[in-house]
Design a protein around this motif. Structure first.
Motif: not given
Length: 125
Positions: A6-7, A9, A20, A119-120
């Motif tokens: 994932e990316s 965030g 996202l 991801t936050q």
């Protein structure tokens, strides 16, 4: 095996947007569905959205309907979660998941057998 990364965030103000991405690698031909879930501190993991790769059919959770949109780019083995009109209560770690067992648009985490690291997403008021 399928790997998910994932990316996208980050920190955003209420009312803002984020997108996202979930990039899949490995045995991507075995993926039937990709889902997004989220988990806030002290809360259970919550279903956000899912998409079936073969026909693009989607399902969104009630708390995000009309604000979030899941999509996929088949050629890049990537799914996306476009998040608009973000609220502080959307703050959570967002996880991408892939299902390789059947084509059902699952809303439970046990229906997915591969997961990303998360991801936050933090939405400030």
């Amino acid at each position: 095996q399928v790997q998910l990364v994932e990316s996208g965030g980050g920190l955003v103000q209420a009312g803002g947007s984020l997108r996202l991405s979930c990039a899949a690698s490995g045995r991507t031909f075995s993926i039937y569905t990709t889902g997004w879930f989220r988990q806030a501190p002290g809360k259970e993991r919550e279903f956000v959205a899912t998409i079936r790769w073969s026909d693009g059919r989607t399902l969104h959770g009630d708390s995000v309907k009309g604000r979030f949109t899941i999509s996929r780019e088949y050629a890049k083995n990537t799914s996306y979660l476009q998040m608009n009109s973000l609220k502080p209560e959307d703050t959570a770690v967002y996880y991408c998941a892939a299902g390789t067992l059947n084509t059902k648009l699952g809303t439970r985490d046990y229906e997915y057998n591969y997961w990303g690291q998360g991801t936050q997403v933090t939405v400030s008021s």
